[in-house]
Design an enzyme around this catalytic site. Sequence first.
Site, PDB file in Angstrom:
ATOM      1  N   ARG A 178     -58.716 -18.332  60.342  1.00 45.52           N
ATOM      2  CA  ARG A 178     -60.074 -18.976  59.830  1.00 45.52           C
ATOM      3  C   ARG A 178     -61.073 -17.638  59.801  1.00 45.52           C
ATOM      4  NH1 ARG A 178     -61.984 -24.752  61.999  1.00 45.52           N
ATOM      5  NH2 ARG A 178     -63.749 -23.743  61.874  1.00 45.52           N
ATOM      6  N   ARG A 222     -56.950 -17.802  67.662  1.00 43.25           N
ATOM      7  CA  ARG A 222     -55.996 -19.001  67.149  1.00 43.25           C
ATOM      8  C   ARG A 222     -55.831 -18.893  65.863  1.00 43.25           C
ATOM      9  NH1 ARG A 222     -60.529 -23.853  66.778  1.00 43.25           N
ATOM     10  NH2 ARG A 222     -61.926 -22.894  65.476  1.00 43.25           N
ATOM     11  N   ARG A 282     -72.007 -20.628  65.354  1.00 45.19           N
ATOM     12  CA  ARG A 282     -71.484 -22.007  65.291  1.00 45.19           C
ATOM     13  C   ARG A 282     -71.946 -22.717  66.668  1.00 45.19           C
ATOM     14  NH1 ARG A 282     -65.575 -20.874  64.015  1.00 45.19           N
ATOM     15  NH2 ARG A 282     -65.329 -23.031  64.122  1.00 45.19           N
ATOM     16  N   LYS A 292     -61.152 -30.583  69.335  1.00 40.21           N
ATOM     17  CA  LYS A 292     -61.147 -31.929  68.717  1.00 40.21           C
ATOM     18  C   LYS A 292     -59.963 -32.127  67.573  1.00 40.21           C
ATOM     19  CE  LYS A 292     -65.270 -30.527  66.883  1.00 40.21           C
ATOM     20  NZ  LYS A 292     -65.461 -29.322  67.480  1.00 40.21           N
ATOM     21  N   ARG A 350     -72.405 -34.188  62.613  1.00 41.87           N
ATOM     22  CA  ARG A 350     -73.033 -32.865  63.542  1.00 41.87           C
ATOM     23  C   ARG A 350     -74.547 -32.985  63.577  1.00 41.87           C
ATOM     24  NH1 ARG A 350     -67.865 -29.880  62.168  1.00 41.87           N
ATOM     25  NH2 ARG A 350     -67.886 -27.930  63.454  1.00 41.87           N
TER      26      ARG A 350
HETATM   27  P1  AMP Z   1     -64.708 -27.111  61.688  1.00 41.57           P
HETATM   28  O1  AMP Z   1     -63.406 -27.151  61.061  1.00 41.57           O
HETATM   29  O2  AMP Z   1     -65.046 -28.578  62.145  1.00 41.57           O
HETATM   30  O3  AMP Z   1     -65.301 -26.167  62.763  1.00 41.57           O
HETATM   31  O4  AMP Z   1     -65.889 -26.751  60.730  1.00 41.57           O
HETATM   32  C1  AMP Z   1     -66.078 -25.493  60.036  1.00 41.57           C
HETATM   33  C2  AMP Z   1     -67.450 -25.372  59.293  1.00 41.57           C
HETATM   34  O5  AMP Z   1     -67.381 -26.279  58.265  1.00 41.57           O
HETATM   35  C3  AMP Z   1     -68.812 -25.619  60.234  1.00 41.57           C
HETATM   36  O6  AMP Z   1     -69.047 -24.206  60.757  1.00 41.57           O
HETATM   37  C4  AMP Z   1     -69.568 -25.947  59.089  1.00 41.57           C
HETATM   38  O7  AMP Z   1     -70.232 -24.981  58.215  1.00 41.57           O
HETATM   39  C5  AMP Z   1     -68.858 -26.573  58.109  1.00 41.57           C
HETATM   40  N1  AMP Z   1     -68.921 -28.015  58.546  1.00 41.57           N
HETATM   41  C6  AMP Z   1     -68.044 -29.053  59.164  1.00 41.57           C
HETATM   42  N2  AMP Z   1     -68.353 -30.446  59.436  1.00 41.57           N
HETATM   43  C7  AMP Z   1     -69.544 -30.249  59.191  1.00 41.57           C
HETATM   44  C8  AMP Z   1     -70.654 -31.440  59.350  1.00 41.57           C
HETATM   45  N3  AMP Z   1     -70.344 -32.522  59.671  1.00 41.57           N
HETATM   46  N4  AMP Z   1     -71.848 -31.195  58.623  1.00 41.57           N
HETATM   47  C9  AMP Z   1     -71.863 -29.646  58.551  1.00 41.57           C
HETATM   48  N5  AMP Z   1     -71.353 -28.795  58.294  1.00 41.57           N
HETATM   49  C10 AMP Z   1     -70.135 -29.022  58.606  1.00 41.57           C
END
Ligand code: AMP
Length: 216
Positions: free
Chosen positions: A161, A127, A172, A13, A88
Amino acid sequence: MILIFLGPPGAGKGTQARHISEAKNIVQLSTGDMLRGAVSKETKAGKEVKTAMDKGALVADAIVVGVIAERIADPDCANGFILDGFPRTLAQAEALDHMLEARGRSLDAVIEIRVEEKELVKRIAGRFSCGTCQANYHDIFNKPQKEGICDKCGGHTFIRRQDDKMETVKARFEAYRLQTAPLLPYYEKRGVLRTVDGMQSVEEVAGAIAEALKTI
Ligand code: AMP
C-alpha cells in the site's frame, strides 16, 4: 449481526473481520478497500479520495457515509455486516446510527483491537498482499511459503500500500488519535464496546474476539 471493528492502522481489523465474515457468513465492508476501488476507477470523487489517502488523512465524511449508505442497502447485507474501518469520526458514527434506525436495525457490538504504537509500526512496515486474491503477507511474520508465489492462489504479483510509507503512517496514527479514538467513549456509554488485546497472535486475538462476542 452488525459489528464494528475499531482500532488504529495495523491493529488487525481487516484480518479479524475477514475471519468472522467467513466463520459467520456475513459480509465484510472495508471502507479502505471501497475507497481504493474508487481511486482505481479514476472518477472525480476518486481523485479527491486519493488526495486525502496519499496524505494519510481521512476522506470527507459525506463521501464515506454515501458509500456505506449505498452498500448496506444491498441484499447481501440483509443478514448483517461487519464494518471494518467505518465509522472513523463522530459524524460518521451518528450517520450510521441514523441509517440503522431508518432500517429498524441496531448495532450488536463494537470490537476495539488495542495494540501499542511500536508494534503497529513493525506490522505496517513489512506488510504486502497478493494482487490477485488479496491474501495478506508480511516480510518477517508471514512470508509466502515459496518466495514470489501466493500460498492461496498461486499468483505472482504482490502489492504494497502506498499509504504504508512511514511518513504517511504517522499522519494516519494522528488521524486515529484525534478523530477516531473519541468513538471509544461514545460506544462505551452505550454498553456495546468490547476491547480485546491485539498484542497477541492472530489466532489468539480471534479467540479473544469469539469470547467477547459471547457476551453480546
Ligand atoms: P484503511 O484501509 O482502513 O487503513 O484505510 C485507508 C485510508 O482510507 C485511510 O487512511 C483514509 O484515508 C481512508 N478511509 C478509510 N475508511 C475511512 C473512513 N471511514 N473515513 C474516512 N476515511 C477513510
